[in-house]
Design an enzyme around this catalytic site. Sequence first.
Site, PDB file in Angstrom:
ATOM      1  N   VAL A   1       0.837  -1.198   0.000  1.00  0.00           N
ATOM      2  CA  VAL A   1       0.000   0.000   0.000  1.00  0.00           C
ATOM      3  C   VAL A   1       0.868   1.243   0.000  1.00  0.00           C
ATOM      4  O   VAL A   1       1.802   1.357   0.799  1.00  0.00           O
ATOM      5  CB  VAL A   1      -0.942   0.011   1.240  1.00  0.00           C
TER       6      VAL A   1
ATOM      7  N   GLY B   1       4.044   4.131   3.305  1.00  0.00           N
ATOM      8  CA  GLY B   1       3.744   2.878   2.632  1.00  0.00           C
ATOM      9  C   GLY B   1       3.789   1.725   3.606  1.00  0.00           C
ATOM     10  O   GLY B   1       4.135   1.900   4.784  1.00  0.00           O
ATOM     11  N   LYS B   2       3.434   0.548   3.180  1.00  0.00           N
ATOM     12  CA  LYS B   2       3.517  -0.650   4.024  1.00  0.00           C
ATOM     13  C   LYS B   2       3.270  -1.877   3.169  1.00  0.00           C
ATOM     14  O   LYS B   2       2.559  -1.812   2.157  1.00  0.00           O
ATOM     15  CB  LYS B   2       2.438  -0.598   5.115  1.00  0.00           C
ATOM     16  N   SER B   3       3.831  -2.993   3.589  1.00  0.00           N
ATOM     17  CA  SER B   3       3.513  -4.281   2.976  1.00  0.00           C
ATOM     18  C   SER B   3       3.020  -5.231   4.050  1.00  0.00           C
ATOM     19  O   SER B   3       3.518  -5.202   5.188  1.00  0.00           O
ATOM     20  CB  SER B   3       4.768  -4.916   2.366  1.00  0.00           C
TER      21      SER B   3
END
Length: 402
Positions: A51, A96-98
């Site tokens: 994201v 952001g992030k995963s």
Amino acid sequence: MSIFESPSLEKFINIPANAREILRKPEKRITINIGVWFDSKKLTVCEGYIVYHNTVRGPAKGGIRIAADVTLEETMDLAERMTLKTALTGIPFGGGKSGICLDNKNLTPYEKKEIIKEYVHLIRNELTSGNYIPAPDIGTGPREMAIIYGELHIPECVTGKPISIGGLPGRKEATGYGVAMSAIHAYNKYFKKDIKDVKVAVQGFGNVGSWAAGFLFERGAKIVAVSDFYSGIYNKEGLDIKKLNEYLKEKGKVEGFPVADKISNEELLCLSDIEILIPAAVERVINEKTAPKIKAKLIVEGANGPTTPDGDKILDEKGIIVVPDILANSGGVIGSYIEWKSSKSGSITPVSEVYKSISDLIIHSFERVSDLAQKEKLTNRNASLVLATQEVINAMNERGWI
Ligand code: GLU
């Protein structure tokens, strides 16, 4: 729900309608389906999310989480917190992030390697372009970052790498160090006392909690309770954190540590003899059920999102001071920024400089937050949100986004 959609935010910050429209949803959501062969008998398939919440201030920055309960919604929430965290501390990154939905507790390092290699394969362009720069989070660490580096061979495309391949000395403990510095500084400011002999409980003894406890222990605080995923331990005279770390290496959990009583994770949160509580595990542990029972005077959020909005309201009514996550745990991404700069320039940054930068930046942000909180009669959380959101809106204006 996005923080930017929360009706209470409107009470203390005027977000232009166009900015709100952009911020209430992530810029980009990628869903991947990862299929790996851990052995020749069975294919394992798991879903993953990448994201980008907002990149107006810089490339999307944020860790990779591997956990059984990962969802797209959680990844979106964590990416949003990264936008706010980087804005509050003035780091030129976006959020952001995963998230990869797989139980990390049962994975061998070999299995994690297979997953990470496939993850890189699926989002190679996001990574090589520098548009998204991952780092460790729950379920990942330097080894997984080394695997990403091994696949890409671009040093600045990932942070949290082992020192042996261009990682930053001090990055591993950076989040915990920042949490400890936040606790020391906040305790000093609000209670006009030194941290020595102050009783602290730390929920979560992973990469954030164990380092935070270690740094506070070194400075003379009494860490009376800690817990991990399984259970907690308590000793009213304080635990020897150095010995506990050795014990943990051998046994893999804190339970059974000599000269300590077993307590539950909830009992730890509600201990009556602590002054500082550090939730450094997972989200939503301080909620409408637990908040009424919390006795600590100061909460320093090592985890991302450990307090629900209902929990927050109760803490405020009880006069408990909170150092919010986007401030207290920003040491990790500050360390990442220093690592990224060093990787890009090929320079080496000494650990003393890393510690100093983290502590200076956190204290500086903390002062801005507490000044605004005092002036406008806001909680520290709301003051942090105001300052961070203003930064993001300013950047949107400068870039002609709104
Ligand atoms: N996972 C960490 C966090 O939530 C670090 C992120 C990073 O350094 O990019 O802040």
